[in-house]
Design an enzyme around this catalytic site. Structure first.
Site, PDB file in Angstrom:
ATOM      1  N   GLY A   1      48.404   6.295  45.344  1.00  0.00           N
ATOM      2  CA  GLY A   1      47.051   6.080  44.864  1.00  0.00           C
ATOM      3  C   GLY A   1      46.951   6.565  43.431  1.00  0.00           C
TER       4      GLY A   1
ATOM      5  CB  ALA B   1      59.326  17.614  40.128  1.00  0.00           C
TER       6      ALA B   1
ATOM      7  NE  ARG C   1      62.423  12.376  39.639  1.00  0.00           N
ATOM      8  CZ  ARG C   1      62.687  11.154  40.070  1.00  0.00           C
ATOM      9  NH1 ARG C   1      61.905  10.606  40.970  1.00  0.00           N
ATOM     10  NH2 ARG C   1      63.723  10.465  39.592  1.00  0.00           N
TER      11      ARG C   1
ATOM     12  CD  GLU D   1      53.027  18.328  40.591  1.00  0.00           C
ATOM     13  OE1 GLU D   1      52.957  19.227  41.446  1.00  0.00           O
ATOM     14  OE2 GLU D   1      54.106  17.969  40.043  1.00  0.00           O
TER      15      GLU D   1
END
Lengths: 764, 283, 160
Positions: free
Chosen positions: A496, A536, A538, A724
């Site tokens: 999402g 992470a 990434r 994040e």
């Protein structure tokens, strides 16, 4: 005062194409799946017709610490429709760790599929398999489990000195990161010490955990799961069930939100075990209560920080001692702890630091990956501490930051990868101006009923696993089809967060195909090349860069194939909007060219690439909050908010902003309302959304956003992570604002009305 | 599990007349349906009241505003009659839960559920309302809200009774007020709530009715604060004395509760808000 | 028990178990899987549908209680051709990420827009106060509701 960067490989920059010529990247391209989601046609696992599936309901431990003495399933088996009751007897006896992705990783394997030695309320004792979910639930309620109980350990500080909660598993894991000359002599320096507590938090994705498993017609175990790491799921399934890796197929199912909650491997082994045992498809679904108590939480921490600074605000030394409560099982708990430490050397220029992290166990829901993976917690501890220092120095907290923040190109003094194009100063300065920080800071506090204050926090987070002990690489294939559409095949995990759309934009930009004509696959371990996973932070930086490089490779090859067909040199072949131009004259559309190349050259138009990053730059975010505190009731209103983020390049600005809004919502919850509470016997007290309060629409402030886009080398078009970090500085900013408004030193998150009034009564 | 949906009151009385002990009256369902879903092993004889139109009636009948037990919170918020004649009832209803909950939750359900944190009981007390309880044979008894016993409500169905309606006296009120403190501003169960009504004679407060809810199983009258309001003219009374009096009621009611220190302070927020409203009306 | 109801403008006559909830009837029996279940206690709003024009959480209503009612879900909204202004607004404001809360949000929005032609930001927040979202922070959803109202005004030929 910007330093120039040392050159790093820059696959993201196209020499000839100027910023304004970008067609898809940097634009608010519509999400590939938005229409289906709006129309209610986007099917999550629970929406698929069950067909011949059996339905499983877990039998969860009612005690926080004990042993199963007996299980009486006789009443359960009497219910028509009950197929089988699974108990610890059915466990294959292989302990695993829900975050271990490769056999060489050394994290303690302490978890079982079904256990007779429950370590928290919600631990898996067994499961009931039935023809429909309601029958399974009824039957599970009728299974009588007799326990012998031991005293549970709920408090992490007590846990440090308690004997191991699980025999053979050391109760504390300690890690240390340090650099520089160590603690300076305090003489002549200002010292500030504080202890910040952050709570256990429920991820609260709207979709509860669910899994589907079946043995396929050729004997392959197939598991469909809304997960974030298909290859980790595969590894743990193969490991626990004793299967060859290439006969375990994990398919990433649509995800109704995860935020790390579906990153750990939780339901898949039990679901698969039941499917193999009964040779029937098995659907294992959790309701909200089970998802809250029996999956994972954000790690709770106690962060003691001591900072030494000169009177002019220059930071000299900092020591952080963090206790990390990873709950009943290790999972990636110690990784979270050490990830916290790794961030502390990447935000400020501090000559010497010591970080000591102690991971310990309690008889509570295991903690695991959760958006930010320790960063929100460590930033809460350090950014609140820094504000206390500012107060002691009589300094504006923003100016204290400016005195110490890192500069672009700075090295990481611990030897970790360099920070890259670190633009945190721009975030702070632009943010201060837009937020009218100086004026608002001066106006804080008061003694009336409603007291206002502003606060800020700076933060950093990473872009992948490069420079850590964990492998970070990916593989992708890209091909153009006979109709000019394209397929990017890789092990993506759309949560999402917009991954599929962003990748389509990147590929579309290079090949000059509209993103809607590019299909981006999601992970399937039988068909996807290896990818570390959606973790992470990434995916933009690493996978995006791979997609870009691959698209260039395919474009290159396509041009040479055309050159071969038409006897032309590459320089004379151009692409524009799905059309091939030779010597500036239109030749044919991509699709027709693909057909010609197939027929005349016996070749596909496409290629494959494996990619590994060579950098792990830092992303940055600075959050500003204004709050109004009701000194009578202790209720807090966040009345204004600004988020300034260093993103390198926003591949899709609207989607980047969406991530920030969501991150801020999560962070405000961490600051004000979200906390999993246990009674002394270890029973969760607020395992429902009626008691565990998320920020709802009325409580959400307007959020102003500044995106700083200064290009991060190594990232696709200079882009780096946002997913994040968008929630990393939020809680600290809100807490700092409250402390400013009330002239308090609150440090125990969440700052509930009770805690706020408790602090105020000292000043009454 | 068995379920029935009576279409009118006579059908309901007939069902109640059977006197089965496992009868469960179902109204808004926001509590009961959730409970049933979490406990699939339980078997009940459900009687759904939501189809009985007579129970939703809101009308003026003589000296009272009559509100049927199945009137929803949204009905109360929308009703011109309720808003104009018993303002604090409309306000309290508008503050319950979310839209979805207000569309289904009922006045009767809020009272009969017996939750100490319910928002409607203190309002009923402040308005000196009457509860009308009807039995299976059609007989009615009235209970003054202030004197009601919540334990009474839990066993209604088993005794073949149900809450029929509420009667709110249509006397002149110069101020009717409600406020609550929860864990957040919207969509929250009350930690504390306050309902108040009074008449004014010039700047003299008369017939103050001040009730605090979410403290005890049923709302308590804040006698100290009330007596302060009537003993002096509003001009002389200091707000702090009024707030302290409210705190005293909290301390007296829940002396040993862990939440007492918080509620003792938070009640001042409700009092402060009420005070501001009082001053405005007096002027 | 036998019940008769209208769902998405179609009449149904069904036998339902007394323990069946409305959310189960809509999802499992009638196949309207736009209705999601997120909490089973009426707190998250993912199961919101319109019942006789009012927004309700279908997980707190028994199926038999819907006898005689008209239920509307996103599927029905689309069939009626009434989804478009809301859909366009949601797309333009990128008010969808994981999508799980979206159908519930849309039905709550629809309930508001049916009642108020020119809702304020406060109205919009109140309309979705019972709908939780963990992805979007509500900001683009609120904007979408206000934009949808404007669109509907324009479509109706009324100048705003």
């Amino acid at each position: 005062m910007t330093k120039t960067l040392s050159p790093v490989k820059e696959p993201g920059i196209i020499g000839e194409k100027a910023e304004r010529d970008l067609k898809y990247v940097g634009r608010d391209v519509r999400r590939v799946d938005i229409e289906r989601k709006i129309k209610g046609r986007f099917n999550y696992l629970a929406d698929l017709p069950p067909g011949g599936s059996l339905h499983a309901r877990l039998i969860l431990s009612k005690v926080a610490n004990g042993r199963v003495l007996s299980i009486d399933d006789s009443k359960a088996l009497e219910i028509p429709g009950v197929i089988k009751v699974f108990t610890p007897v059915d466990d294959p006896g292989v302990r695993f760790n829900s975050q271990v992705s490769m056999p060489n990783q050394e994290d303690f394997r302490d978890e079982k599929i079904f256990t007779d030695r429950p370590l928290f309320v919600g631990d898996r004792i067994g499961a009931v398999l039935a023809t429909d979910p309601r029958t399974a639930q009824k039957a599970a309620d009728l299974v009588k489990v007799e326990y012998e109980t031991c005293e549970p350990v709920i408090d992490p500080e007590q846990a440090l000195s308690s004997s191991p909660l699980l025999e053979g598993r050391p109760q504390v894991i300690e890690g240390r990161i340090s650099y520089g000359d160590g603690e300076a002599d305090e003489k002549g320096l200002v010292a500030v010490e504080s202890v910040v507590r952050t709570p256990k938090i429920h991820h609260a994705a709207l979709e509860n955990h669910i899994c589907l498993a079946y043995v396929d017609y050729d004997g392959t175990l197939t598991v469909e799961s809304p997960c974030q790491m298909i290859f980790t799921v595969r590894h743990i399934l193969a490991q626990t069930l004793g299967l060859p890796l290439n006969k375990v197929r994990v398919i990433k199912a649509p995800v109704g939100g995860s935020f790390g909650g579906k990153q750990d491997i939780i339901l898949e082994p039990a679901c698969a075990l039941m499917a193999i045992e009964t040779r029937r498809p098995v659907r294992l679904a959790m309701d909200r209560k089970e998802t809250i108590i029996a999956t994972r939480t954000r790690t709770a921490t106690i962060g003691r920080v001591k900072t030494l600074a000169r009177s002019d605000g220059t930071l000299v030394f900092r020591r952080m001692d963090v206790i990390s409560d990873t709950g009943a099982y290790l999972t990636g708990g110690h990784r979270v702890t050490m990830a916290m430490g790794k961030k502390t050397s990447r935000l400020y220029r501090i000559p010497s630091q010591v970080f000591v992290g102690k991971t310990t166990y309690t008889n509570t829901t295991p903690s695991g990956a959760c958006r930010g993976f320790g960063s929100p917690q460590i930033h809460a501890a350090t950014e609140i501490n820094l504000d206390f220092l500012a107060k002691k120095l009589g300094m504006d907290p923003a100016l204290l930051r400016l005195k110490n923040l890192v500069y672009p190109g700075d090295a990481d003094p611990t030897g970790a990868p360099p920070l890259g194009n670190a633009r945190v100063r721009e975030c702070l300065e632009l943010g201060m101006e837009r937020f009218d920080w100086k004026r608002r800071y001066r106006m804080a506090g008061g003694t009336g009923r409603y007291r206002r204050g502003v606060g800020l926090a700076c933060s950093t987070h990473g872009n992948g696993y490069y420079g850590t002990p964990y492998p970070d690489f990916t593989g992708m294939s890209l091909r153009v089809c006979e109709d000019g559409s394209a397929i990017l095949n890789a092990g993506f995990h759309e949560l999402g967060n917009g991954t599929l759309t962003a990748m389509a934009q990147i590929v579309g930009e290079i090949l000059d195909i509209p993103p809607e004509k590019i299909y981006v696959t999601e992970g399937d371990t039988q068909h996807s090349p290896f990818d570390t996973g959606c973790i992470a932070s990434r995916v933009t930086y690493v996978c995006g860069a791979c997609a870009l490089e691959l698209a260039e490779k395919v474009k290159d090859r396509f041009i040479r194939q055309i050159g071969k067909l038409y006897g032309e040199i590459p320089e004379d072949i151009k692409f524009e909007n799905g059309y091939v131009y030779i010597k500036d004259k239109p030749c044919s559309d991509y699709g027709t060219m693909v057909i010609e190349i197939a027929n005349r050259l016996n070749e596909e138009v496409g290629d494959f690439l494996t990619y590994k990053p060579e950098a792990n730059p830092a992303s940055y975010g600075v959050h500003f909050a204004e709050v109004e505190v009701d000194a009578f009731t202790g209720l807090v209103r966040v009345t204004d908010f600004l988020a300034a983020h260093d993103v390198g390049k926003a591949i899709n600005p609207r989607m980047v902003k969406g991530q920030i809004y969501g991150g801020v919502q999560m962070g405000i919850g961490m600051a004000l309302t979200e906390e999993m509470i246990y009674d002394p016997s270890g029973r969760p007290k607020n395992a429902s959304l009626g008691r565990y309060h998320l920020v709802n629409a009325p409580d959400m402030p307007d959020v102003d956003i500044i995106l700083v886009e200064e290009n991060e080398p190594g990232g696709p078009f200079g882009g780096k992570s946002i997913g994040e970090i968008s929630t990393v500085p939020t809680a600290a900013a809100v807490v700092n604002a409250i402390n400013r408004a009330l002239n308090t030193q609150l440090t125990h998150l969440p700052l509930t009305p009770e805690r706020i009034l408790d602090a105020l009564s000292v000043f009454v | 599990m068995r379920a029935r949906r009576p279409r009118d009151l006579s059908e309901l009385r007939k069902i109640l007349g059977s006197g089965k002990p496992d009868l469960k009256l179902l109204a808004g369902g926001t509590d009961l349906v959730v409970h049933l879903n979490a406990n699939p092993g339980e078997d009940w004889d459900l009687v759904d009241l939501t189809g009985i139109k007579e129970l939703k009636r809101i009308a003026v009948e003589g000296p009272f505003l009559e509100i049927g037990a199945l009137a929803t919170f949204q009905d109360l918020e929308d009703s011109q009659l309720v808003r104009s004649k018993t303002a604090c009832l409309a306000e309290a209803a508008a503050m319950v839960g979310s839209c979805q909950i207000r569309n289904r939750g009922t006045l009767g359900g809020n009272v009969a559920n017996g939750s100490a944190a319910a928002d409607i009981p203190p309002v009923l007390c402040a308005l000196d309302a009457l509860l009308v309880i009807e039995s299976r044979d059609g007989n009615q008894r009235t209970v003054r809200a202030e004197e009601a016993n919540p334990d009474d409500f839990k066993s209604l169905a088993a005794r073949g009774e149900f809450i029929r309606k509420f009667l709110v006296p249509l006397e002149e009120r110069d101020l009717s007020f409600f406020d609550k403190v929860g864990s957040r501003r919207a969509v929250t169960v009350s930690k504390l709530n306050l309902a108040f009504s009074c008449k004014l004679q010039g700047s003299r407060i008369e017939k103050p009715r001040l009730f605090l809810g979410a403290l005890a199983p049923w709302p308590v009258r804040a006698v100290e604060a009330e007596s302060l309001l009537t003993s002096v003219t509003s001009k002389d009374l200091a707000e702090t004395s009024f707030l302290d009096a409210l705190s005293k009621t909290v301390e007296k009611t829940i002396p040993d509760r862990a939440s007492m220190p918080y509620k003792r302070q938070a009640v001042k927020g409700l009092g402060n808000h009420l005070w501001a409203n009082l001053l405005e009306v007096i002027r | 028990m036998q019940i008769r109801l209208m769902v998405n403008d179609r009449r149904y006559s069904l036998g339902v178990d007394p323990s069946l909830r409305l959310v189960d009837l809509l999802r499992d029996v009638l196949g309207f899987t736009s209705v999601k279940e997120g909490c089973s206690e009426g707190e998250c709003g993912a199961c919101t549908v319109l019942m006789d024009g009012k927004a309700v959480t279908s997980c707190t209503i028994m199926a038999f209680q819907a006898d005689g009612s008209e239920i509307l879900t996103v599927e029905g909204l689309e069939n009626r051709g009434e989804l478009e202004p809301i859909e366009k607004a949601f797309i333009e404001n990128d008010a969808v990420q994981c999508g799980f809360c979206t159908p519930g949000m849309i039905m709550s929005a629809k309930a508001l827009l049916d009642k108020k032609r020119k809702p304020t930001e406060e109205d919009a927040k109140r309309a979705i106060e019972g709908n939780l979202c963990r992805c979007t922070g509500y900001v683009p959803i609120i904007k979408s509701i206000l934009d949808a109202a404007e669109r509907m005004e324009e479509d109706a030929g009324t100048s705003s």
